[in-house]
Design a protein around this motif. Structure first.
Motif, PDB file in Angstrom:
ATOM      1  N   PRO A 153       8.806 -12.813   1.666  1.00 43.85           N
ATOM      2  CA  PRO A 153       9.335 -13.278   0.386  1.00 43.85           C
ATOM      3  C   PRO A 153       8.523 -12.676  -0.757  1.00 43.85           C
ATOM      4  O   PRO A 153       7.302 -12.696  -0.747  1.00 43.85           O
ATOM      5  CB  PRO A 153       9.148 -14.797   0.466  1.00 43.85           C
ATOM      6  CG  PRO A 153       9.099 -15.108   1.932  1.00 43.85           C
ATOM      7  CD  PRO A 153       8.428 -13.914   2.547  1.00 43.85           C
ATOM      8  N   GLY A 154       9.191 -12.092  -1.714  1.00 44.07           N
ATOM      9  CA  GLY A 154       8.494 -11.447  -2.812  1.00 44.07           C
ATOM     10  C   GLY A 154       8.536  -9.939  -2.730  1.00 44.07           C
ATOM     11  O   GLY A 154       8.308  -9.249  -3.716  1.00 44.07           O
ATOM     12  N   LEU A 155       8.830  -9.406  -1.529  1.00 44.37           N
ATOM     13  CA  LEU A 155       8.933  -7.951  -1.398  1.00 44.37           C
ATOM     14  C   LEU A 155      10.350  -7.459  -1.630  1.00 44.37           C
ATOM     15  O   LEU A 155      10.615  -6.273  -1.506  1.00 44.37           O
ATOM     16  CB  LEU A 155       8.473  -7.503  -0.008  1.00 44.37           C
ATOM     17  CG  LEU A 155       6.994  -7.168   0.142  1.00 44.37           C
ATOM     18  CD1 LEU A 155       6.705  -6.685   1.543  1.00 44.37           C
ATOM     19  CD2 LEU A 155       6.541  -6.132  -0.865  1.00 44.37           C
ATOM     20  N   ALA A 169       5.258   0.915  -0.196  1.00 45.97           N
ATOM     21  CA  ALA A 169       4.024   0.740  -0.972  1.00 45.97           C
ATOM     22  C   ALA A 169       4.200   1.187  -2.411  1.00 45.97           C
ATOM     23  O   ALA A 169       3.569   0.638  -3.318  1.00 45.97           O
ATOM     24  CB  ALA A 169       2.889   1.522  -0.311  1.00 45.97           C
ATOM     25  N   ALA A 170       5.069   2.185  -2.631  1.00 46.04           N
ATOM     26  CA  ALA A 170       5.236   2.728  -3.979  1.00 46.04           C
ATOM     27  C   ALA A 170       5.652   1.660  -4.974  1.00 46.04           C
ATOM     28  O   ALA A 170       5.197   1.638  -6.117  1.00 46.04           O
ATOM     29  CB  ALA A 170       6.258   3.866  -3.964  1.00 46.04           C
ATOM     30  N   TYR A 171       6.529   0.748  -4.543  1.00 41.29           N
ATOM     31  CA  TYR A 171       6.920  -0.312  -5.480  1.00 41.29           C
ATOM     32  C   TYR A 171       6.134  -1.601  -5.258  1.00 41.29           C
ATOM     33  O   TYR A 171       5.827  -2.326  -6.196  1.00 41.29           O
ATOM     34  CB  TYR A 171       8.429  -0.582  -5.421  1.00 41.29           C
ATOM     35  CG  TYR A 171       8.917  -1.378  -4.236  1.00 41.29           C
ATOM     36  CD1 TYR A 171       8.796  -2.762  -4.198  1.00 41.29           C
ATOM     37  CD2 TYR A 171       9.535  -0.758  -3.166  1.00 41.29           C
ATOM     38  CE1 TYR A 171       9.257  -3.500  -3.126  1.00 41.29           C
ATOM     39  CE2 TYR A 171      10.000  -1.487  -2.085  1.00 41.29           C
ATOM     40  CZ  TYR A 171       9.853  -2.853  -2.069  1.00 41.29           C
ATOM     41  OH  TYR A 171      10.311  -3.584  -1.003  1.00 41.29           O
ATOM     42  N   ALA A 172       5.760  -1.883  -4.001  1.00 44.17           N
ATOM     43  CA  ALA A 172       5.045  -3.132  -3.730  1.00 44.17           C
ATOM     44  C   ALA A 172       3.692  -3.159  -4.419  1.00 44.17           C
ATOM     45  O   ALA A 172       3.226  -4.224  -4.868  1.00 44.17           O
ATOM     46  CB  ALA A 172       4.873  -3.325  -2.231  1.00 44.17           C
ATOM     47  N   ASP A 173       3.026  -2.002  -4.534  1.00 52.49           N
ATOM     48  CA  ASP A 173       1.695  -1.943  -5.132  1.00 52.49           C
ATOM     49  C   ASP A 173       1.725  -1.633  -6.622  1.00 52.49           C
ATOM     50  O   ASP A 173       0.674  -1.607  -7.275  1.00 52.49           O
ATOM     51  CB  ASP A 173       0.847  -0.880  -4.432  1.00 52.49           C
ATOM     52  CG  ASP A 173       0.485  -1.269  -3.016  1.00 52.49           C
ATOM     53  OD1 ASP A 173       0.567  -2.466  -2.695  1.00 52.49           O
ATOM     54  OD2 ASP A 173       0.129  -0.380  -2.223  1.00 52.49           O
ATOM     55  N   SER A 174       2.903  -1.392  -7.164  1.00 57.87           N
ATOM     56  CA  SER A 174       2.977  -1.009  -8.576  1.00 57.87           C
ATOM     57  C   SER A 174       2.779  -2.221  -9.477  1.00 57.87           C
ATOM     58  O   SER A 174       3.249  -3.325  -9.190  1.00 57.87           O
ATOM     59  CB  SER A 174       4.325  -0.352  -8.887  1.00 57.87           C
ATOM     60  OG  SER A 174       5.379  -1.279  -8.748  1.00 57.87           O
ATOM     61  N   ALA A 175       2.068  -1.989 -10.572  1.00 62.02           N
ATOM     62  CA  ALA A 175       1.837  -3.074 -11.528  1.00 62.02           C
ATOM     63  C   ALA A 175       3.146  -3.544 -12.141  1.00 62.02           C
ATOM     64  O   ALA A 175       3.317  -4.728 -12.457  1.00 62.02           O
ATOM     65  CB  ALA A 175       0.879  -2.599 -12.620  1.00 62.02           C
ATOM     66  N   VAL A 221       0.036  -2.306   9.927  1.00 63.44           N
ATOM     67  CA  VAL A 221       1.022  -2.015  10.965  1.00 63.44           C
ATOM     68  C   VAL A 221       2.025  -0.971  10.498  1.00 63.44           C
ATOM     69  O   VAL A 221       2.489  -0.133  11.282  1.00 63.44           O
ATOM     70  CB  VAL A 221       1.739  -3.292  11.450  1.00 63.44           C
ATOM     71  CG1 VAL A 221       0.770  -4.223  12.139  1.00 63.44           C
ATOM     72  CG2 VAL A 221       2.460  -4.013  10.322  1.00 63.44           C
ATOM     73  N   LEU A 222       2.372  -0.989   9.220  1.00 65.53           N
ATOM     74  CA  LEU A 222       3.295   0.021   8.706  1.00 65.53           C
ATOM     75  C   LEU A 222       2.656   1.404   8.711  1.00 65.53           C
ATOM     76  O   LEU A 222       3.302   2.402   9.036  1.00 65.53           O
ATOM     77  CB  LEU A 222       3.751  -0.347   7.295  1.00 65.53           C
ATOM     78  CG  LEU A 222       4.687  -1.555   7.180  1.00 65.53           C
ATOM     79  CD1 LEU A 222       4.872  -1.940   5.722  1.00 65.53           C
ATOM     80  CD2 LEU A 222       6.029  -1.255   7.819  1.00 65.53           C
ATOM     81  N   GLN A 223       1.375   1.479   8.358  1.00 68.30           N
ATOM     82  CA  GLN A 223       0.692   2.765   8.357  1.00 68.30           C
ATOM     83  C   GLN A 223       0.562   3.333   9.766  1.00 68.30           C
ATOM     84  O   GLN A 223       0.487   4.549   9.947  1.00 68.30           O
ATOM     85  CB  GLN A 223      -0.681   2.633   7.705  1.00 68.30           C
ATOM     86  CG  GLN A 223      -0.617   2.480   6.192  1.00 68.30           C
ATOM     87  CD  GLN A 223      -1.986   2.347   5.571  1.00 68.30           C
ATOM     88  OE1 GLN A 223      -2.834   1.597   6.044  1.00 68.30           O
ATOM     89  NE2 GLN A 223      -2.214   3.058   4.485  1.00 68.30           N
ATOM     90  N   LEU A 224       0.513   2.484  10.785  1.00 66.97           N
ATOM     91  CA  LEU A 224       0.449   2.935  12.167  1.00 66.97           C
ATOM     92  C   LEU A 224       1.785   3.465  12.669  1.00 66.97           C
ATOM     93  O   LEU A 224       1.858   4.026  13.762  1.00 66.97           O
ATOM     94  CB  LEU A 224      -0.006   1.792  13.082  1.00 66.97           C
ATOM     95  CG  LEU A 224      -1.480   1.421  13.043  1.00 66.97           C
ATOM     96  CD1 LEU A 224      -1.722   0.149  13.838  1.00 66.97           C
ATOM     97  CD2 LEU A 224      -2.331   2.554  13.585  1.00 66.97           C
ATOM     98  N   MET A 238       0.634  -7.551  -1.963  1.00 66.71           N
ATOM     99  CA  MET A 238       1.515  -8.288  -1.069  1.00 66.71           C
ATOM    100  C   MET A 238       1.482  -7.710   0.348  1.00 66.71           C
ATOM    101  O   MET A 238       1.491  -8.441   1.335  1.00 66.71           O
ATOM    102  CB  MET A 238       2.950  -8.268  -1.600  1.00 66.71           C
ATOM    103  CG  MET A 238       3.969  -8.980  -0.703  1.00 66.71           C
ATOM    104  SD  MET A 238       3.613 -10.732  -0.440  1.00 66.71           S
ATOM    105  CE  MET A 238       3.948 -11.373  -2.078  1.00 66.71           C
ATOM    106  N   LEU A 239       1.404  -6.382   0.470  1.00 68.02           N
ATOM    107  CA  LEU A 239       1.382  -5.776   1.797  1.00 68.02           C
ATOM    108  C   LEU A 239       0.101  -6.083   2.556  1.00 68.02           C
ATOM    109  O   LEU A 239       0.030  -5.883   3.767  1.00 68.02           O
ATOM    110  CB  LEU A 239       1.549  -4.257   1.688  1.00 68.02           C
ATOM    111  CG  LEU A 239       2.942  -3.747   1.338  1.00 68.02           C
ATOM    112  CD1 LEU A 239       2.930  -2.235   1.206  1.00 68.02           C
ATOM    113  CD2 LEU A 239       3.970  -4.168   2.376  1.00 68.02           C
TER     114      LEU A 239
END
Length: 599
Positions: free
Chosen positions: A466-468, A519-525, A546-549, A532-533
């Motif tokens: 929730p939130g992503l 990550a491009a949008y999840a980590d953006s200000a 886990v996504l990076q793996l 969140m990730l």
């Protein structure tokens, strides 16, 4: 020659065989003295040749560019240096070398010692300002090239990766498609040549101020992989890499598991007391007949000893168990968290490797054990990745002398697909099944769905967390992720996110999306959800991990409900630090001291 002597030699029939040979020798001597007896070649034979020297058969080249005048040796005793008595030679004008060796050389390390007198044919007039050592592991008798690339692979192996994972990590720095043992000069591979030269220059940069030995080279190589490139590496990165243990494969797994091994798994909270007290959790590895068990145990600071843990450290991520897809494509029974990833049926043990099957799923599992000298190495090196920064900062000091540690590298030969049962539902009335909360559920929790494709017409489905964002399926099945706070805002369009049905079970839908795009949008200000990730998925990993793996999230139909799950691809490796009892006791005392200041 006197005639009387000639008659005597021929006429005395009583001479023994020895006498005849002696007389013949005397005659030859006298003939020589008289000047008779034929040609020079007969009377002055050449000096007999000595024993024939073996032909060098372990061959290759030493390459940055081609390295001329570098010492090459077979590191028979695995000391990391060229020692007296080991086969050695010097590279020729083309960087080539040859050593005399037999099949016992396979698996051993070739070293190339470069010093300030070594010449690089790709850099005319250049002299190395410091020495360094390159290496590779012998896997044949020809084409055994030793380069900065092969050296980086071995550095990664010594950091705790398997050979396959090490090769993948290095190949990714070169664009992913390259034969890491090739002669890249002969192949005209300018990309690899340029990268190799950069790597050597970075090694020399630190070798000038420090050492050019294998320890420094390994630290620089591993720092490059960690930073994802050569340029960003700093002295602090090299120091951090050097401080980590070096893992070697000289382990007999059967003998090693004759006594228990332990890993610190994490800290739970005992909220039945006021104030809450920490509960330490460990995983105990034991071999029993044809089985291998990694069971969870816990220790309250008020208790006198370790007891079996009903949940294990999985509870740190709110996960109390899971269902797993078996090798035959069907779902397993509910697996409690305490035994979710630690029960194996052993099929074979060879050296430091145990192969078998996961007892819960029947999927083939490979366990590779390594050894590390932990003398003076920091305690934080054996803590799980999920340990908080505050906790690590409070764990000062390192292991005492003569301390040996171990690691186990685990991988599966098929994808592992699991549906977690979590306490983090966010629902006032969670479904309870098999004695635990079963969530999160997608769609309408009270519905009994018959196909995973029912999700196409289900109410809005949260994307991962929730939130992503939320998933929206179009009339033709196309998929987008949109902002739940603004339905008109698309976060990932159908060019970046799609779905497919999983081959082993057609009621599993795989969400295909790159980590970088999430990550491009999840980590953006601007999105407003940075971090969140980093929410914890389990005791060891966050969702980001886990996504990076290469893991992918799935939607699965299970027992009539639509639920999120995780697919970890076959071959992905996880590494766990293991300690024997004395070393583990050292660690626990430091953990207790750190908890006293951070809990």
């Amino acid at each position: 020659m006197p005639k009387s002597l000639k008659v005597k030699i021929q006429g005395d029939r009583r001479l023994s065989a020895t006498g005849l040979l002696t007389a013949a020798a005397m005659s030859a001597s006298l003939l020589s003295a008289c000047g008779g007896g034929g040609s020079d070649s007969a009377t002055n034979p050449s000096t007999p040749a000595g024993p024939t020297q073996p032909t060098p058969n372990l061959t290759g080249k030493a390459i940055d560019g081609y390295l001329v005048g570098a010492k090459v040796c077979l590191d028979v005793d695995a000391s990391g240096s060229c020692d007296a008595g080991e086969p050695s030679t010097t590279t020729d004008e083309s960087g080539g070398f040859g050593l005399v060796a037999d099949a016992a050389a396979i698996g051993k390390t070739l070293l190339v010692v470069v010093d300030t007198n070594t010449k690089d044919k790709s850099r005319p007039g250049f002299s190395f300002p410091a020495g360094f050592v390159l290496s590779t592991v012998v896997d044949g008798m020809t084409g055994q090239h030793v380069t900065p690339i092969t050296t980086m692979v071995q550095a990664q192996v010594q950091s705790g990766k398997s050979q396959a994972a090490a090769e993948q990590a290095v190949a990714s720095l070169l664009g992913g498609k390259v034969n890491l043992k090739d002669d890249y000069i002969a192949n005209g591979d300018s990309n690899t040549s340029a990268f190799a030269a950069q790597v050597v220059d970075k090694v020399v940069e630190f070798a000038k101020a420090d050492r050019g030995d294998t320890d420094t080279v390994r630290a620089v190589m591993n720092a490059i992989v960690t930073k994802g490139g050569v340029t960003p590496v700093t002295q602090a990165d090299v120091d951090a890499a050097r401080a980590k243990p070096v893992y070697t494969a000289d382990v007999d797994a059967q003998a090693l598991l004759a006594e228990p091994l332990y890993t610190y798994a994490g800290t739970l909270g005992d909220f039945t007391s006021t104030p809450p007290k920490p509960v330490l959790v460990r995983q105990a590895w034991t071999r029993n007949g044809q089985g291998l068990q990694a069971s969870m145990e816990e220790l309250s600071l008020q208790a006198s000893g370790w007891i079996p843990s009903p949940t294990g450290a999985r509870a740190l991520g709110g996960i109390y168990g899971a269902y797993a897809l078996k090798a035959d494509g069907n779902w397993s029974a509910f697996i409690p968290a305490a035994v979710l990833d630690g029960a194996y049926n052993v099929l074979a043990t060879q050296g430091n490797v145990i192969t078998g099957t996961d007892a819960n799923t029947g999927i083939g599992t490979r366990l590779e054990f390594r050894r590390a000298v932990l003398d003076s190495k920091a305690f934080v090196n054996v803590m799980p990745p999920s340990t908080s920064g505050d906790m690590l900062a409070a764990m000062t000091g390192g292991f005492g002398g003569s301390t040996t540690g171990y690691a186990v590298i685990r991988s599966e030969d098929r994808d592992m697909v699991t549906i977690p049962a979590s306490s983090q539902c966010g629902s006032p009335n969670p479904m309870v099944e098999d004695g635990v909360q079963q969530c999160p559920l997608l769609g309408t929790p009270t519905n009994q769905y018959t196909s995973v494709l029912d999700v196409l017409t289900a109410p809005p489905v949260p994307f991962l967390l929730p939130g992503l964002g939320y998933l929206r399926f179009g009339p033709n099945g196309q998929l987008v992720v949109y902002d739940g706070r603004d339905a008109s805002k698309t976060l990932l369009d159908s060019n970046k996110v799609s779905w497919s049905l999983y081959a082993r079970n057609q009621n599993v839908m795989v969400l295909n999306v790159k980590y970088g795009d999430i990550a491009a949008y999840a980590d953006s200000a601007s999105y407003g959800m940075p971090g969140m990730l980093d929410a914890r998925y389990d005791r060891d990993q966050s969702y980001r991990d886990v996504l990076q793996l290469g893991a992918k999230f799935v939607i699965a139909l299970h027992n009539g409900h639509l639920r999120y799950g995780l697919l970890v691809p076959a071959g992905v490796e996880t590494s766990t630090a293991l300690l024997k009892q004395p070393a583990f006791d050292q660690l626990i005392e430091v953990v207790k001291q750190a908890l006293a200041t951070t809990w």
